[in-house]
Design an enzyme around this catalytic site. Structure first.
Site: not given
Ligand code: SAM
Ligand code: DTB
Ligand code: SF4
Length: 329
Positions: A99, A62, A131, A263
């Site tokens: 979302c 992330c 969402c 999705r």
């Molecule tokens: N912080 C909250 C959480 O972690 O549940 C919500 C936002 S978080 C960015 C939502 C989701 O985005 C994560 O659970 C992950 O599956 C997806 N995600 C985050 N970074 C990603 C990446 N670089 N590539 C693909 N999916 C990503």
């Molecule tokens: C999910 O499964 N994918 C979305 C949404 N739920 C929140 C987020 C994807 C994040 C991809 C990396 C980014 O753009 O930061």
């Molecule tokens: Fe992990 Fe969500 Fe925080 Fe990214 S925004 S570091 S996916 S908890």
């Protein structure tokens, strides 16, 4: 149709589905897709990052984790009016779901949460599904979100229980499952899936699908994200997932959770039209639209509109996909 739903999948059963010859798998998934869903309809969701970056968690994929040095624009919680304006333009572009994502570990009972409740109320009054993805929530917080009009909550399990600790150490798999339970108890629909391409094995992917498919009620939406490797994160150097593995994952998700929306989520940027077409054929029936996901690029509305025209797909209307599900076993 109820006969198609089951909640006692064994690893072996899912493995046998997953490892079929690819085109047999796609054909089977396409067949079940057509039995359970209007096959031309694709749900269009749009994302807004309402609070970006500075997150205390260590999710290795992330870009929003504060501990990694990534090139994102950190932003405190947005104002309700800005969110409303963005939702209006997404709706005009064909999105039926908004979302709202926040880089939080968990929801806290403070002014920021009150503001999010206001956002939920405002957007749901526009006749859009709302969402939220805000990290962990308690049952009480989930109830407040439901009262504000929240339709769905996204909380991904991300991968298998076994591989989870290789990706995240600041919370446990059970924490994720508990939040999903709290969301269910508040009668909000569940959106939960994961990411492929993080270095996990096929066994991990199957394990993740088993956890989702054995929930008492399947998540109404199952996002399958292909990792977007971001510079500065520990997974920056991961090679892009092979396309056929993404198709395999989507088709297997369709077969083990036939009534859910599957999705095709992160990772569409750079995919060809024919690759995406194969994913729709394999049972994907939902996408994120809009030129940005949370922090990374995504195809823009016009490119997607053109793709829909060419493939004969139509965006689905809001509020059609709540499952009235009977647990068989
Ligand atoms: N912080 C909250 C959480 O972690 O549940 C919500 C936002 S978080 C960015 C939502 C989701 O985005 C994560 O659970 C992950 O599956 C997806 N995600 C985050 N970074 C990603 C990446 N670089 N590539 C693909 N999916 C990503
Ligand atoms: C999910 O499964 N994918 C979305 C949404 N739920 C929140 C987020 C994807 C994040 C991809 C990396 C980014 O753009 O930061
Ligand atoms: Fe992990 Fe969500 Fe925080 Fe990214 S925004 S570091 S996916 S908890």
């Amino acid at each position: 149709m109820e006969g198609l739903l089951k909640h006692n999948w064994t690893e072996e059963e899912i493995e046998n589905i997953y490892n079929q010859p690819l085109l047999e798998l796609v054909f089977e998934a396409a067949t079940v897709h057509r039995k359970c869903h209007p096959s031309r309809e694709v749900q269009v969701s749009s994302l807004i990052s309402i609070k970006t970056g500075g997150c205390p968690e260590d999710c290795a994929y992330c870009p929003q984790a504060a501990r990694y040095h990534t090139d994102i624009k950190v932003h405190k919680l947005m104002e309700v009016d800005e969110v409303k304006a963005q939702a209006e333009s997404a709706k005009a572009g064909g999105a039926s779901r908004m979302c709202l994502g926040a880089a939080w570990r968990e929801v806290r009972d403070n002014k920021d949460f009150d503001k999010v409740l206001e956002m939920v109320k405002t957007v749901s009054e526009m006749d859009m599904e709302v969402c939220c993805t805000l990290g962990m929530v308690s049952e009480m917080q989930a109830k407040k979100l439901a009262d504000a009009g929240l339709y769905a909550y996204n909380h991904n399990i991300d991968t298998s229980e076994a591989f989870y600790e290789d990706i995240i150490t600041t919370r446990e798999y059970d924490d994720r499952l508990r939040t999903i339970d709290n969301v269910r108890k508040a009668n909000i629909t569940v959106c939960s899936g994961g990411i492929i391409g993080m270095g996990e094995s096929a066994k991990d992917r199957i394990g993740m699908l088993k956890t989702l498919a054995n929930m008492d009620v399947h998540p109404e939406s199952v996002p399958i994200n292909a990792l977007v490797p971001v510079e500065g994160t520990p997974l920056a150097e991961q090679p892009r997932i092979a396309f056929h593995e993404l198709v395999r994952m989507i088709a297997t998700a369709r077969l083990v959770m036939p009534k859910s929306m599957v999705r095709l989520s992160a990772g569409r940027e750079g995919m060809s039209l024919s690759e995406q077409a194969m994913c729709f054929m394999a049972g994907a029936n939902s996408i994120f639209a809009g030129d940005k996901l949370l922090t990374t690029p995504n195809p823009d509305f016009n490119d997607d509109r053109e793709m829909f025209d060419i493939l004969g797909l139509v965006p689905s209307e809001a509020f059609q996909h709540r499952q009235e599900e009977v647990v068989n076993e």
